[in-house]
Design an enzyme around this catalytic site. Structure first.
Site, mmCIF file in Angstrom:
data_model
loop_
_atom_site.group_PDB
_atom_site.id
_atom_site.type_symbol
_atom_site.label_atom_id
_atom_site.label_comp_id
_atom_site.label_asym_id
_atom_site.label_seq_id
_atom_site.Cartn_x
_atom_site.Cartn_y
_atom_site.Cartn_z
ATOM 1 N N ASN A 186 -8.870 -31.094 48.102
ATOM 2 C CA ASN A 186 -9.548 -31.859 48.646
ATOM 3 C C ASN A 186 -10.435 -31.250 49.259
ATOM 4 O O ASN A 186 -10.194 -30.623 50.759
ATOM 5 C CB ASN A 186 -8.734 -32.292 49.835
ATOM 6 C CG ASN A 186 -9.600 -33.884 51.022
ATOM 7 O OD1 ASN A 186 -10.415 -34.283 51.115
ATOM 8 N ND2 ASN A 186 -7.942 -34.481 51.988
ATOM 9 N N TRP A 187 -11.860 -31.365 49.383
ATOM 10 C CA TRP A 187 -12.898 -31.193 49.748
ATOM 11 C C TRP A 187 -13.534 -31.609 51.055
ATOM 12 O O TRP A 187 -13.964 -31.243 51.714
ATOM 13 C CB TRP A 187 -13.652 -30.869 48.645
ATOM 14 C CG TRP A 187 -14.211 -30.450 47.362
ATOM 15 C CD1 TRP A 187 -12.473 -29.346 46.693
ATOM 16 C CD2 TRP A 187 -14.863 -30.317 46.419
ATOM 17 N NE1 TRP A 187 -12.739 -29.668 45.698
ATOM 18 C CE2 TRP A 187 -14.051 -29.660 45.078
ATOM 19 C CE3 TRP A 187 -16.407 -30.527 45.924
ATOM 20 C CZ2 TRP A 187 -15.115 -28.945 44.241
ATOM 21 C CZ3 TRP A 187 -16.885 -30.445 44.489
ATOM 22 C CH2 TRP A 187 -16.011 -29.062 44.454
ATOM 23 N N LYS A 188 -12.457 -32.300 51.235
ATOM 24 C CA LYS A 188 -13.515 -33.458 52.395
ATOM 25 C C LYS A 188 -14.769 -33.574 52.589
ATOM 26 O O LYS A 188 -15.155 -33.912 51.755
ATOM 27 C CB LYS A 188 -12.488 -32.798 53.487
ATOM 28 C CG LYS A 188 -11.260 -32.431 53.966
ATOM 29 C CD LYS A 188 -10.176 -32.094 54.834
ATOM 30 C CE LYS A 188 -8.909 -31.396 54.545
ATOM 31 N NZ LYS A 188 -7.817 -31.397 55.661
ATOM 32 N N HIS B 24 -4.540 -40.226 54.056
ATOM 33 C CA HIS B 24 -4.910 -39.049 54.760
ATOM 34 C C HIS B 24 -5.137 -38.636 56.125
ATOM 35 O O HIS B 24 -5.490 -40.014 56.841
ATOM 36 C CB HIS B 24 -6.162 -37.999 53.844
ATOM 37 C CG HIS B 24 -6.784 -36.650 54.359
ATOM 38 N ND1 HIS B 24 -6.483 -35.907 55.902
ATOM 39 C CD2 HIS B 24 -5.680 -35.091 53.137
ATOM 40 C CE1 HIS B 24 -6.224 -34.734 55.257
ATOM 41 N NE2 HIS B 24 -6.180 -34.567 54.531
ATOM 42 N N GLU C 34 -6.126 -37.560 58.264
ATOM 43 C CA GLU C 34 -7.932 -37.650 58.892
ATOM 44 C C GLU C 34 -8.435 -39.261 59.239
ATOM 45 O O GLU C 34 -8.862 -39.020 59.839
ATOM 46 C CB GLU C 34 -8.481 -36.770 58.633
ATOM 47 C CG GLU C 34 -8.107 -34.961 58.766
ATOM 48 C CD GLU C 34 -8.656 -33.777 58.024
ATOM 49 O OE1 GLU C 34 -9.729 -34.457 56.573
ATOM 50 O OE2 GLU C 34 -8.167 -32.454 57.395
ATOM 51 N N GLU D 266 2.103 -34.179 54.049
ATOM 52 C CA GLU D 266 0.845 -32.776 55.122
ATOM 53 C C GLU D 266 1.483 -32.878 56.455
ATOM 54 O O GLU D 266 0.760 -34.031 56.959
ATOM 55 C CB GLU D 266 -0.517 -33.463 55.128
ATOM 56 C CG GLU D 266 -0.463 -33.581 53.445
ATOM 57 C CD GLU D 266 -2.358 -32.813 53.097
ATOM 58 O OE1 GLU D 266 -3.037 -32.363 52.796
ATOM 59 O OE2 GLU D 266 -3.610 -33.971 53.285
ATOM 60 N N GLY E 11 -6.237 -27.474 57.996
ATOM 61 C CA GLY E 11 -7.200 -27.086 59.201
ATOM 62 C C GLY E 11 -6.423 -25.718 60.499
ATOM 63 O O GLY E 11 -7.996 -25.504 61.150
ATOM 64 N N SER F 35 -3.157 -25.585 55.357
ATOM 65 C CA SER F 35 -3.163 -24.030 55.640
ATOM 66 C C SER F 35 -2.120 -23.484 54.082
ATOM 67 O O SER F 35 -1.777 -22.782 53.951
ATOM 68 C CB SER F 35 -2.975 -23.239 56.520
ATOM 69 O OG SER F 35 -3.624 -24.201 57.654
ATOM 70 N N GLY G 210 -6.685 -27.844 51.865
ATOM 71 C CA GLY G 210 -8.564 -28.027 51.795
ATOM 72 C C GLY G 210 -9.094 -27.200 51.324
ATOM 73 O O GLY G 210 -9.546 -26.368 50.702
ATOM 74 N N GLY G 211 -9.303 -25.995 53.207
ATOM 75 C CA GLY G 211 -10.067 -24.986 53.206
ATOM 76 C C GLY G 211 -10.143 -24.054 52.031
ATOM 77 O O GLY G 211 -11.570 -23.970 51.106
HETATM 78 P P1 13P Z 1 -6.251 -27.549 54.929
HETATM 79 O O1 13P Z 1 -5.448 -26.852 53.698
HETATM 80 O O2 13P Z 1 -7.732 -27.026 55.237
HETATM 81 O O3 13P Z 1 -5.433 -26.987 55.458
HETATM 82 O O4 13P Z 1 -6.349 -28.937 54.875
HETATM 83 C C1 13P Z 1 -4.866 -29.433 53.850
HETATM 84 C C2 13P Z 1 -5.600 -31.070 54.088
HETATM 85 O O5 13P Z 1 -5.421 -31.150 54.564
HETATM 86 C C3 13P Z 1 -5.181 -31.533 52.262
HETATM 87 O O6 13P Z 1 -6.116 -32.580 51.996
#
Ligand code: 13P
Length: 253
Positions: free
Chosen positions: A9-11, A94, A96, A164, A170, A210, A231-232
């Site tokens: 997930n590149w956000k 999600h 977020e 999640e 994050g 994470s 994510g990251g």
């Molecule tokens: P991180 O891996 O950056 O913690 O993000 C996880 C995430 O929200 C994937 O959707």
């Protein structure tokens, strides 16, 4: 047998040219890894370019969100029909989106329905906040999110759930493999109650929060965990490839 999945997930990261570079950097190596379904979820504006880049490879494409109406006067929104032409998966609910865009269980439910109707495969996200975790309310919260997201939906078929925990996203503070495995087991039991034993056994449930190349193996060794939503670490080609490789080695079949 559940097919493992690692989804990135590149956000809200990467311009179109950066997205193209990132896929170019890992395309061949990623394509060659077998036994794991590999999905990248770039921002909407890069979907068409990435779709063309991964044509003929084993890499799959997902979006990060959608609106639940098919078309109309909804300035700035993207519909399930538009996405269905471009990609196979869509992340829905999600944390977020729940947190910054006020998405409620009702909205998430409408989005899941709309995605399924358009033939998209939802990656439905659930997870508790830190204070809820500390109060021992994880089970209650995750069950509630799951039930409201799926309320009134007959067997949703090929969809994926991502657990999640919000406190792990994050933050660099991932859940332990054991914690994630327990909650994912609970989610699986919920699905069995809603849709029958076979559905519970078949559904793929990912862990997200994470995940890195350094801790991926801990999650992949757990019996209930079928992969990760990253994510990251999905923004770095080497790191993402390492997570996918380790998953294939530990659990690939
Ligand atoms: P991180 O891996 O950056 O913690 O993000 C996880 C995430 O929200 C994937 O959707």
């Amino acid at each position: 047998m559940r097919v493992l999945m690692i989804a990135g997930n590149w956000k809200m990261n990467t311009t179109v040219s950066e997205a193209v570079s990132l896929v170019n950097e890992m395309r061949q190596a990623l394509d060659e890894i077998t036994g794991v379904e590999k999905v990248v979820c770039p921002p909407f504006i890069s979907l068409a370019a990435i779709r063309d880049l991964i044509k003929g490879t084993s890499i799959k494409l997902g979006a990060q969100n959608l609106y639940f109406e098919e078309k109309g006067a909804y300035t700035g929104e993207v519909s399930p029909l538009m996405l269905a032409e471009l990609c196979e998966f869509v992340i829905i609910g999600h944390s977020e989106r729940r947190q910054y865009f006020s998405e409620t269980g009702k909205v998430v439910n409408k989005k899941v329905r709309a995605a399924l109707k358009a033939g998209l495969k939802p990656i439905l996200c659930v997870g508790e906040k830190l204070e809820e975790n500390e109060l021992g309310r994880t089970i209650e919260l995750v069950t509630e999110q799951l039930r409201s997201s799926l309320a009134g939906i007959d067997y949703p078929g090929s969809f994926i759930i991502a657990y999640e925990p919000v406190w792990a996203i994050g933050t660099g503070k991932a859940a332990t493999g054991k914690q994630a495995n327990e909650t994912i087991g609970l989610i699986r039991r919920n699905i069995s109650e809603l849709y029958g034993k076979e559905a519970g056994e078949d559904i793929r449930i990912l862990y997200g929060g994470s995940v890195t190349a350094a801790n991926a193996a801990e999650f992949m060794h757990q019996s209930e965990i079928d992969g990760a939503l990253v994510g990251g670490a999905s923004l770095k080609a080497d790191e993402f490839l390492s997570i996918v490789r380790q998953t294939a080695e530990i659990k690939g079949h």
